[in-house]
Design a protein around this motif. Structure first.
Motif, short mmCIF file in Angstrom:
data_model
loop_
_atom_site.label_atom_id
_atom_site.label_comp_id
_atom_site.label_asym_id
_atom_site.label_seq_id
_atom_site.Cartn_x
_atom_site.Cartn_y
_atom_site.Cartn_z
N PHE A 1 0.90 -1.21 0.07
CA PHE A 1 0.28 -0.20 0.09
C PHE A 1 0.73 0.94 -0.26
N ASP A 2 2.07 1.00 0.55
CA ASP A 2 2.77 1.94 0.56
C ASP A 2 3.79 2.72 -0.90
N THR A 3 3.53 1.42 -1.80
CA THR A 3 4.41 1.36 -3.12
C THR A 3 3.84 2.48 -4.35
N VAL A 4 2.37 2.39 -4.12
CA VAL A 4 1.62 3.29 -4.89
C VAL A 4 1.64 4.40 -5.59
N HIS A 5 2.81 3.84 -6.92
CA HIS A 5 3.28 5.55 -7.24
C HIS A 5 1.80 6.54 -7.72
N HIS A 6 2.14 7.66 -6.77
CA HIS A 6 0.38 8.25 -7.68
C HIS A 6 0.21 8.57 -9.22
N ASN A 7 1.20 8.98 -9.68
CA ASN A 7 1.49 9.28 -11.21
C ASN A 7 1.37 7.93 -11.82
N ILE A 8 1.51 6.61 -11.18
CA ILE A 8 1.20 5.53 -12.21
C ILE A 8 -0.51 5.46 -12.33
N GLN B 1 -4.95 3.68 4.17
CA GLN B 1 -5.02 2.62 4.30
C GLN B 1 -6.37 3.01 5.56
N GLY B 2 -6.97 1.45 5.19
CA GLY B 2 -8.12 2.12 6.50
C GLY B 2 -9.32 2.21 6.59
N SER B 3 -9.54 2.76 4.79
CA SER B 3 -10.14 3.15 4.01
C SER B 3 -11.04 2.30 3.15
N ILE B 4 -12.28 2.45 2.72
CA ILE B 4 -12.54 1.54 1.18
C ILE B 4 -11.63 2.37 0.22
N LEU B 5 -11.68 3.13 0.06
CA LEU B 5 -11.66 4.02 -1.09
C LEU B 5 -10.24 3.82 -1.16
N GLY B 6 -9.05 3.48 0.18
CA GLY B 6 -7.63 3.08 -0.46
C GLY B 6 -7.86 1.67 -1.28
N LEU B 7 -8.05 1.05 -0.70
CA LEU B 7 -8.19 -0.81 -0.79
C LEU B 7 -8.57 -0.09 -2.56
N MET B 8 -9.96 0.18 -2.97
CA MET B 8 -10.76 0.40 -4.38
C MET B 8 -9.16 0.60 -5.29
N MET B 9 -8.32 2.37 -4.71
CA MET B 9 -7.32 2.76 -5.60
C MET B 9 -6.19 1.57 -5.32
#
Length: 264
Positions: free
Chosen positions: A8-15, A62-70
């Protein structure tokens, strides 16, 4: 099973934002998600010394539905062109396939090679220590698999969403694990509760103990009598704790309390 390192910490925003556009998210939604992800900074404090503020360019909350969906959107291309069966749960990825011939073994290895390539493209890494192979079935040739240049360790058991599965698909290990967890919690209840009334014990049993004995039971339902008795023994301990029912048998106590046997 393959496991991503600090997934979850390595999800690059631009990608991630480029993938949202590729999957036809409208411009307003992409911009809203961009505002949600960006604009954060962090710094490190060690022994009273602070580093400079650095923009956060990767990671989903982390801890949010939106974060998991992303995160699921970010790793969705792992399933592209996969030949075997793939299942994902957060950062745990399970690849399954029959390896009874060299050709089918090669198909599994090709999928592992694709995983590694896509992880590099997405600037992610696999946690090699947590990547394991579970060989199932009699006469399994036990092929050796690799992730990149390193071989993947073979494990006789693996845990899938809390359920312990072994190479013989024998659920005795899972029954033992469930009984141990439930017994420890039951012991804590016994040592910390002065009251032995059913009004005090039964709610704690329903909330804290019984879920360990029933979680995913549709998958690991015991077939051996010794495993059934092991689990039932936990509930027998419970009913003995409640005062006023000492003169009744186990079955009569269950009926009196509105419970039923675990075997049922």
């Amino acid at each position: 099973m393959v496991c991503l390192c600090k997934a979850f910490d390595t999800v690059h925003h631009n990608i991630l934002l480029s993938k949202l556009g590729r999957y036809r998210f409208d411009g307003w939604t992409v911009q809203w998600l961009k505002n949600w992800l960006e604009g954060h900074s962090q710094r490190t404090v060690v022994n009273g010394s602070m580093s400079k503020w650095t923009p956060v360019t990767s990671g989903v909350p982390q801890g949010s539905i939106l974060g998991l969906m992303m995160f699921n959107i970010f790793i969705s291309d792992l399933e592209s062109e996969i030949e075997c069966t793939l299942s994902n749960f957060a950062d745990d990825t399970k690849l399954r396939g029959a390896a009874d011939t060299a050709e089918r073994w090669d198909a599994i290895q090709r999928d592992l090679d694709k995983f590694r390539k896509l992880a590099c493209v997405n600037l992610m890494r696999f946690n090699q220590a947590k990547c394991k192979v579970l060989h199932v079935g009699w006469g399994n040739p036990h092929y050796q698999y690799r992730l990149g240049d390193e071989g993947i360790e073979i494990s006789p058991t693996r845990k899938y969403l809390g359920v312990l599965v072994d190479e013989k698909l024998d659920m005795s290990h899972q029954c033992t694990l469930a009984a141990q967890k439930a017994s420890r919690i039951l012991g804590c209840i016994k040592s910390s509760m002065a009251s032995r009334s059913r009004e005090g014990i039964l709610p704690l049993h329903s909330a804290l103990v019984r879920p360990h004995l029933e979680s995913c039971i549709q998958l690991w339902s015991p077939q051996h009598r010794k495993d059934m008795d092991l689990l039932e023994r936990v509930q027998r301990r419970l009913v003995k704790m409640i005062r006023g029912l000492e003169h009744l048998s186990y079955e009569e106590r269950l009926k009196e309390m509105g419970l039923f046997s675990l075997e049922l």
